[in-house]
Structures are given as C-alpha cells and as structure tokens.
Design a protein around this motif. Structure first.
Motif, PDB file in Angstrom:
ATOM      1  N   ALA A 186       0.816  -1.214   0.000  1.00  0.00           N
ATOM      2  CA  ALA A 186       0.000   0.000   0.000  1.00  0.00           C
ATOM      3  C   ALA A 186       0.846   1.259   0.000  1.00  0.00           C
ATOM      4  N   LYS A 187       2.132   1.140   0.329  1.00  0.00           N
ATOM      5  CA  LYS A 187       3.080   2.249   0.335  1.00  0.00           C
ATOM      6  C   LYS A 187       2.641   3.404   1.252  1.00  0.00           C
ATOM      7  N   SER A 188       1.980   3.063   2.347  1.00  0.00           N
ATOM      8  CA  SER A 188       1.544   4.076   3.311  1.00  0.00           C
ATOM      9  C   SER A 188       1.338   3.412   4.660  1.00  0.00           C
ATOM     10  N   LEU A 189       1.293   4.244   5.704  1.00  0.00           N
ATOM     11  CA  LEU A 189       0.937   3.733   7.020  1.00  0.00           C
ATOM     12  C   LEU A 189      -0.548   3.374   7.015  1.00  0.00           C
ATOM     13  N   PRO A 190      -0.967   2.448   7.853  1.00  0.00           N
ATOM     14  CA  PRO A 190      -2.388   2.101   7.894  1.00  0.00           C
ATOM     15  C   PRO A 190      -3.211   3.217   8.519  1.00  0.00           C
ATOM     16  N   GLY A 191      -4.389   3.456   7.961  1.00  0.00           N
ATOM     17  CA  GLY A 191      -5.273   4.477   8.511  1.00  0.00           C
ATOM     18  C   GLY A 191      -6.097   3.922   9.655  1.00  0.00           C
ATOM     19  N   ILE A 192      -5.430   3.505  10.719  1.00  0.00           N
ATOM     20  CA  ILE A 192      -6.117   2.858  11.832  1.00  0.00           C
ATOM     21  C   ILE A 192      -6.756   3.882  12.762  1.00  0.00           C
ATOM     22  N   PHE A 193      -7.792   3.435  13.464  1.00  0.00           N
ATOM     23  CA  PHE A 193      -8.405   4.230  14.528  1.00  0.00           C
ATOM     24  C   PHE A 193      -8.468   3.375  15.788  1.00  0.00           C
ATOM     25  N   PRO A 194      -8.016   3.967  16.888  1.00  0.00           N
ATOM     26  CA  PRO A 194      -7.275   5.229  17.014  1.00  0.00           C
ATOM     27  C   PRO A 194      -5.911   5.162  16.320  1.00  0.00           C
ATOM     28  N   ASP A 195      -5.348   6.341  16.072  1.00  0.00           N
ATOM     29  CA  ASP A 195      -4.045   6.420  15.419  1.00  0.00           C
ATOM     30  C   ASP A 195      -2.946   6.188  16.453  1.00  0.00           C
ATOM     31  N   TYR A 196      -2.410   4.980  16.475  1.00  0.00           N
ATOM     32  CA  TYR A 196      -1.328   4.633  17.388  1.00  0.00           C
ATOM     33  C   TYR A 196       0.007   4.463  16.669  1.00  0.00           C
ATOM     34  N   CYS A 197       0.098   4.940  15.446  1.00  0.00           N
ATOM     35  CA  CYS A 197       1.340   4.815  14.690  1.00  0.00           C
ATOM     36  C   CYS A 197       2.429   5.697  15.294  1.00  0.00           C
ATOM     37  N   ASN A 198       3.545   5.082  15.681  1.00  0.00           N
ATOM     38  CA  ASN A 198       4.743   5.793  16.146  1.00  0.00           C
ATOM     39  C   ASN A 198       4.483   6.671  17.371  1.00  0.00           C
ATOM     40  N   VAL A 199       3.695   6.151  18.308  1.00  0.00           N
ATOM     41  CA  VAL A 199       3.463   6.858  19.562  1.00  0.00           C
ATOM     42  C   VAL A 199       4.398   6.316  20.637  1.00  0.00           C
ATOM     43  N   THR A 200       4.603   7.108  21.688  1.00  0.00           N
ATOM     44  CA  THR A 200       5.327   6.667  22.868  1.00  0.00           C
ATOM     45  C   THR A 200       4.319   6.453  23.976  1.00  0.00           C
ATOM     46  N   ILE A 201       4.345   5.278  24.597  1.00  0.00           N
ATOM     47  CA  ILE A 201       3.321   4.911  25.569  1.00  0.00           C
ATOM     48  C   ILE A 201       3.955   4.531  26.904  1.00  0.00           C
ATOM     49  N   PRO A 202       3.174   4.551  27.981  1.00  0.00           N
ATOM     50  CA  PRO A 202       3.693   4.101  29.277  1.00  0.00           C
ATOM     51  C   PRO A 202       3.917   2.595  29.277  1.00  0.00           C
ATOM     52  N   CYS A 203       4.773   2.148  30.167  1.00  0.00           N
ATOM     53  CA  CYS A 203       5.089   0.721  30.244  1.00  0.00           C
ATOM     54  C   CYS A 203       4.006  -0.075  30.961  1.00  0.00           C
ATOM     55  N   ASN A 204       2.919   0.606  31.398  1.00  0.00           N
ATOM     56  CA  ASN A 204       1.860  -0.098  32.129  1.00  0.00           C
ATOM     57  C   ASN A 204       0.465   0.178  31.574  1.00  0.00           C
ATOM     58  N   ILE A 205       0.373   0.709  30.355  1.00  0.00           N
ATOM     59  CA  ILE A 205      -0.919   1.096  29.791  1.00  0.00           C
ATOM     60  C   ILE A 205      -1.686  -0.145  29.309  1.00  0.00           C
ATOM     61  N   ALA A 206      -3.009  -0.046  29.244  1.00  0.00           N
ATOM     62  CA  ALA A 206      -3.848  -1.124  28.720  1.00  0.00           C
ATOM     63  C   ALA A 206      -3.576  -1.320  27.224  1.00  0.00           C
ATOM     64  N   PRO A 207      -4.002  -2.444  26.647  1.00  0.00           N
ATOM     65  CA  PRO A 207      -3.733  -2.721  25.226  1.00  0.00           C
ATOM     66  C   PRO A 207      -4.234  -1.621  24.293  1.00  0.00           C
ATOM     67  N   LEU A 208      -3.396  -1.282  23.319  1.00  0.00           N
ATOM     68  CA  LEU A 208      -3.748  -0.277  22.316  1.00  0.00           C
ATOM     69  C   LEU A 208      -4.514  -0.948  21.162  1.00  0.00           C
ATOM     70  N   ASN A 209      -5.738  -1.328  21.435  1.00  0.00           N
ATOM     71  CA  ASN A 209      -6.564  -1.965  20.416  1.00  0.00           C
ATOM     72  C   ASN A 209      -6.965  -0.958  19.338  1.00  0.00           C
ATOM     73  N   PHE A 210      -7.034  -1.405  18.094  1.00  0.00           N
ATOM     74  CA  PHE A 210      -7.351  -0.487  16.997  1.00  0.00           C
ATOM     75  C   PHE A 210      -8.120  -1.222  15.911  1.00  0.00           C
ATOM     76  N   MET A 211      -8.530  -0.492  14.886  1.00  0.00           N
ATOM     77  CA  MET A 211      -9.287  -1.083  13.788  1.00  0.00           C
ATOM     78  C   MET A 211      -9.027  -0.327  12.493  1.00  0.00           C
ATOM     79  N   LEU A 212      -9.250  -1.013  11.371  1.00  0.00           N
ATOM     80  CA  LEU A 212      -9.306  -0.355  10.074  1.00  0.00           C
ATOM     81  C   LEU A 212     -10.743   0.083   9.818  1.00  0.00           C
ATOM     82  N   PRO A 213     -10.965   1.090   8.974  1.00  0.00           N
ATOM     83  CA  PRO A 213     -12.325   1.605   8.769  1.00  0.00           C
ATOM     84  C   PRO A 213     -13.277   0.553   8.221  1.00  0.00           C
ATOM     85  N   LYS A 214     -14.437   0.435   8.872  1.00  0.00           N
ATOM     86  CA  LYS A 214     -15.476  -0.447   8.353  1.00  0.00           C
ATOM     87  C   LYS A 214     -15.982   0.098   7.022  1.00  0.00           C
TER      88      LYS A 214
END
Length: 505
Positions: free
Chosen positions: A35-63
């Motif tokens: 696709a030559k692009s980052l996925p358009g996921i929601f929420p946008d978790y691409c290249n984020v910095t997160i805490p070491c104790n956060i809940a799972p970063l669940n995401f989806m592609l657009p329905k």
C-alpha cells in the motif's frame, strides 16, 4: 450415555476455544500488495510513545473500506504474535503486558494487513515506543452529553489505565429528584493525586460541595454573605486541608452560526480559600471590576496561580448587554500570589504570563510536579477553551520567569506540535504525578465530543498524542458522551456511589 454427552460437550467447548484462538491469532496473508503508506487505523497509534503499564492499544481499520485486518507485533527479543478479528485488532491484556515488560525503553514493531474484497494490502510497519516511565494507574472524568441540557444523565467516572475497568464515582440520576429544577455534578478534585481528600460539586437541586476529608463524606455550603456564590472551580492545597476556589456567576450562550457552538462566560468571579477543618471561608481576591478564575497551587504549595481578566470594556459594565458583543473582548492573563502556610496569608499579585498583549487568553494553568514547567490552555478570548477551535496547549519552562511577566513574544515555549491538534479544541491540561505524561481533553476526532489524550513528556520533549485505549476500538464512536475535566489519580476513589448519595438525604 451421560459420559458420552459430557465428552462431546468438552470436545465442543475445546473446539470453540480453538476457533476463538485462531480468530484472535490469524495467519499472515501469504501474498499482498504494497500500500506504500501507514495504515489508517483508529485510534491512530502509529509511532506513539506509551507508558510501560498502559492497557492494550486496540485499533481497527475503517469499516466499509476493509473486510478484514491482521496485525503482527514483534517484541525487541524477536518474539511475534498476530491478532485480528474482522477489521479489529484486540489484544488480550496478559499478552499485551508481557510484550510491554519485554519492551521497556525499546519499541514494539507493528505490521498491518487489510483485506479489500479478495485482495490483501500490506502497510508500512510502524513502531510503538515503550517508555520506562509508568503512567498513574487511574484517571477520572465527567461524562456528559455535549449539548449540556440532559443533566439527569451525567456521571463522574474513574478508569483504571492499566486495564479497561471503568466504574462510577457518582451518578447524577440517584439524587436528581427535582427534574424541573435540574441538578448538575462537576469539578471533581483531589489532594496531591490521592482520593482520601477530594471533592465534587452539586448545583441547583441538592446543591452543595461534597467533600471527603480523611475518607469521611459530608456536604457543605460554601456560600457566605460576603461571597458572590459558593465555591466553583477548585484546587486542593498539596499538603494542607485547604482548598482554593473561584466563586462565579456563570452564564451560557448557545450559538446558531458560530462554529464554537457554546460560550460559557462569567458576569462576576472572585477567589476564596476554604479551610476544611474549620469550615471557614476567606477572600483571596475580589476585584469588583475584574474576573478571577481557575486557581491552581504550585506543587510545593507556596504559590497560588490563577487567571484574571484584563480591564473590561465599557459595555461589560452593563450586565444585560448582548453576549455577542461582549464575549470576544474578554481575555485572561496568568497571575500568582505567594502563600504562607503558617498564617494562611497571601502576598502581592504577580503577573506571570501576559497573554492579552498578544491578543490571547490563558486558562487552566498547571505546574509540573518538579516545578520546572508551566502548562496552560491558550485561545483568543474567554475562559471556556473546551469549545474554542483555536485553543491549544502551551508549555513554558519556569526558569524563564524571574519576576517580569512573560509574553507570547518573549517566552520560549516547548514544542507541543505532536500534542496539539491543528483546528480543534485542546483543553484541560494536567500532569501525571511523575511529570512524564500530559493529559488533555481534545475534540480532534469529530469536533463534537471531547476525548482523553495522553502524550509523553521527558526533559522538555513531547511525544505524539494518543487516545485513551478502549477494549473495543469502536467504543469512542458509539459512546455519545464528552469526557470533561480529566484528572490523574494514583489510587481509585474508595467511597461507593451509594455512600456518596447518603449525604443528600
């Protein structure tokens, strides 16, 4: 015969479990188109910095755009796991926390495939950086319809950030028995991130301030003959049983054409100090011609910061003047006063940040736990930036302030571009207890609902903001509530909804 039935039942359950496991851990597509692009996921978790104790970063592609989604996550030690069920990626909590533990100070690699019809697309992989710094385990917020008219159906809730557990602190429906008069609950506040000393307000029916003092609940009336109202916007002193409040005569305007939709403004506002132990109220500042709002203590308790309006235009003196003429002319600067804990006395007023000199208005200041950084919301006018499209968060190193007011031209600010949205309201900033996480309420997703975002902060550098994770990534799209005034907590509120409700009887 019974034994055979039980055997078949166990085999059936085992088969279902295997199918569920396969659905959650699908195979990676054998062939796909780049696709030559980052996925358009929601929420946008691409290249984020997160805490070491956060809940799972669940995401989806657009329905509607995709039929299936598969994600492969790789830890720094090379271990891999795949996830996907329909267009959603939902990761079991135990597996996720194992991956975080293996990635502290490093990153997770995420690869995503999306299926359209019979074709699979492969997207550019992205990283999720796992900071060694944890986030406070709890946050709380008011859940409210954005129209502000369905008062009965609001609540103050608390969320455990390491899991998806959410529970009510107080539900307005329990005590709102006067529908005609209405009842509003708001402005929850805690002493130094802990919950044994906390408060929230009830307005109109059953009005009063519900205060928890060393775990004991009471409802008090803070209105005095010499104050314009009871306490409104609060801030607990970090160590003493003292609470600074603004007292306000607040009004609302609902626009029909203005894109900001709602305006909240004050006719009058002052500052008071409430002594919880003595049940006494003293006036901190009561300028008859100016408006004071949003007090907040420095972490050491030696200063009280607050917003104060610039001299009001002549038309404001007529309190019945059309709000459409007045509201764009009201702007607030940031002040502070020193505080003597022994005498409860305040020093002279100091102008810290002159926003009006740059045709701006500052509200909701917060000082970082180490005292090094000043955080606030900045917009063109007014005190209700939660509905102002131009509102952004500003961060200023406090070592620049030496007694001379900072301005938009003189202050060197931290680059918060990764935190702020471009065209939508960002407001209610706050610091985690370790000073490494900034939390805000933002309307960037749809301009109607404010939602909770976090960003990593480390030595003057900020990471990309990310939406508070939910078990179902669609949760935010079908929950018709705004997250109002999010606050960090290091522990949950231990008092039940029923116990709180007893103070109203």
């Amino acid at each position: 015969m019974k034994r055979n039935i039980y055997t078949y039942a166990l085999l059936w359950v085992a088969a279902l479990m295997m199918l569920a496991s396969c659905a959650n851990h699908p195979g990676v597509p054998s062939s796909s188109r780049d696709a030559k692009s980052l996925p358009g996921i929601f929420p946008d978790y691409c290249n984020v910095t997160i805490p070491c104790n956060i809940a799972p970063l669940n995401f989806m592609l657009p329905k509607g755009q995709y039929d299936e989604c598969v994600a492969r996550i790789t830890t720094p030690d090379g271990k891999q796991q795949t996830y996907g069920d329909g267009v959603k990626v939902q990761i079991p909590e135990d597996e996720w926390h194992d991956m975080l533990d293996a990635s502290k100070g490093k990153s997770l690699k995420v690869e995503v495939w999306g299926k359209k019809g019979e074709e699979w697309l492969s997207f550019k992989p992205f990283e999720i950086y796992v900071a060694k710094d944890p986030i406070d385990e709890y946050v709380s917020y008011r859940l409210i319809e954005p129209s502000y008219v369905a008062w009965t159906y609001m609540e103050i809730a608390q969320r455990k950030l390491t899991t998806f557990e959410e529970s009510q602190i107080f539900n307005n429906e329990i005590t709102c028995n006067d529908i005609k008069k209405g009842q509003c609950i708001n402005c929850h506040s805690y002493q130094n991130y802990k919950t044994d000393n906390m408060l929230f307000h009830v307005r109109l029916a059953n009005s009063g301030t519900v205060i928890v003092n060393d775990g004991k609940v009471s409802k008090v009336d803070l209105k005095r003959d010499y104050t314009i109202s009871s306490g409104v916007y609060p801030s607990w002193h970090p160590t003493a049983k003292l609470i600074a409040f603004s007292t306000n005569l607040t009004r609302q305007a609902f626009h029909t054409a203005n894109p900001n939709k709602i305006e909240v403004y004050d006719i009058e506002s002052d500052l008071i100090l409430y002594d919880v132990e003595k049940d006494s109220v003293s006036v901190v500042s009561a300028d008859p011609d100016l408006l004071e709002i949003y007090p907040t203590w420095s972490p050491d308790g030696k200063y009280l910061y607050y917003g104060k309006s610039v001299p009001l235009p002549e038309e404001m003196k007529d309190k019945d003047k059309d709000i459409r003429v007045i509201y764009p002319k009201i702007q607030y600067n940031l002040y502070r006063r020193s505080f003597d804990l022994a005498t409860h006395g305040f020093g002279e007023e100091e102008l810290v940040y002159d926003a009006a000199s740059s045709d701006k208005s500052v509200t909701l200041a917060r000082i970082s736990p180490d005292g090094r950084y000043l955080l606030f919301a900045l917009g063109q006018y007014g005190c209700f930036h939660s509905r102002h499209h131009d509102a952004d968060i500003v961060c200023i190193p406090m070592d620049q302030y030496s007694g001379t007011a900072l301005t938009g031209e003189t202050a060197k600010t931290v680059d918060l571009t990764p935190l702020n949205s471009k065209d939508y309201s960002d407001s209610y900033p706050s610091w985690s207890s370790n000073g490494h996480w900034i939390m805000i309420a933002s309307r960037r997703d749809d301009d109607n609902y404010s939602r909770v975002y976090f960003a990593y902060f480390n030595n003057g550098k900020v990471g990309k903001a990310f939406l508070m994770p939910q078990e179902d990534p669609e949760h935010h799209t079908f929950l018709l509530k705004s997250y109002n005034r999010p606050e960090f907590m290091v522990e949950p509120v231990k008092i039940s909804v029923e116990e709180f409700s007893r103070v109203f009887k």
